[in-house]
Design a protein around this motif. Structure first.
Motif, PDB file in Angstrom:
ATOM      1  N   LEU A  19       3.035  -2.092  -9.418  1.00  0.00           N
ATOM      2  CA  LEU A  19       2.161  -0.990  -9.001  1.00  0.00           C
ATOM      3  C   LEU A  19       1.898  -1.029  -7.495  1.00  0.00           C
ATOM      4  CD1 LEU A  19      -0.416  -0.967 -11.927  1.00  0.00           C
ATOM      5  CD2 LEU A  19       1.236   0.815 -11.386  1.00  0.00           C
ATOM      6  N   MET A  23       3.162   1.730  -4.765  1.00  0.00           N
ATOM      7  CA  MET A  23       2.188   2.368  -3.886  1.00  0.00           C
ATOM      8  C   MET A  23       2.574   2.172  -2.418  1.00  0.00           C
ATOM      9  SD  MET A  23      -1.936   2.016  -3.953  1.00  0.00           S
ATOM     10  CE  MET A  23      -2.034   0.471  -3.099  1.00  0.00           C
ATOM     11  N   LEU A  51      -2.189   5.212  -8.650  1.00  0.00           N
ATOM     12  CA  LEU A  51      -1.655   3.852  -8.781  1.00  0.00           C
ATOM     13  C   LEU A  51      -2.732   2.819  -8.446  1.00  0.00           C
ATOM     14  CD1 LEU A  51       1.919   4.207  -7.248  1.00  0.00           C
ATOM     15  CD2 LEU A  51       1.337   3.830  -9.655  1.00  0.00           C
TER      16      LEU A  51
END
Length: 181
Positions: A19, A23, A51
């Motif tokens: 994640l 991002m 996110l």
């Protein structure tokens, strides 16, 4: 049980890494494109925000298992050993109740927001709100995995690091590790 815990924690950590990586790539690409081509990715800010929401809820369990959340220990320290254990059992029960209520609330939010769409990506908000029940479910699992050591010894899980100092400390060369820090 230790094998399950090891895989569970590793999977949780990798989900956070993925994640955060996604991002970072999205934000970096958007900033680069904006300054190099005067073009901006319209959905980048929205996706990065969602996110980050998912990272917060998924990472909360890892912070809990290492004692990383805010806690006030003054009252507990005033009590005797049995009183401290009783207080920790009460805290454990309250946390389990709160996490369970938050799962229910998250499912309720998901249900209410299922027809709302995000502005840029046109994705149902229920996918964003799904982070809440999933994150609190992970919090329950992490809490149950450290519950015994927390209640009996007021100890949380050890933070695993991959730093050279930690490797030296494990090998017995603690005076070298201390001098490097």
């Amino acid at each position: 049980m230790k094998t399950f815990e090891r895989y569970f924690v590793a999977l949780n950590k990798w989900a956070l890494v993925l994640l955060l990586g996604a991002m970072a790539v999205i934000v970096f690409a958007n900033v680069s494109l904006r300054y190099l081509t005067n073009f901006s990715i319209t959905w980048s800010e929205e996706v990065a925000r969602y996110l980050m929401i998912w990272m917060t809820f998924i990472g909360a369990g890892l912070a809990l298992r290492t004692g990383g959340h805010v806690a006030v220990g003054n009252f507990q320290e005033m009590l005797g050993t049995n009183g401290q254990r009783a207080l920790r059992i009460l805290i454990l029960c309250l946390l389990l109740a709160f996490f369970s209520i938050m799962i229910w609330m998250g499912l309720n939010y998901m249900d209410r927001a299922r027809f709302q769409l995000t502005p840029a990506t046109r994705v149902s908000f229920s996918y964003i709100y799904a982070a809440m029940p999933i994150g609190f479910g992970l919090l329950i699992v992490h809490l149950l995995l450290v519950a015994r050591s927390f209640v009996m010894e007021n100890r949380f899980a050890e933070v695993e690091t991959d730093t050279p100092s930690a490797a030296l400390a494990e090998s017995g060369d603690t005076h070298i590790a201390a001098n490097r820090e």
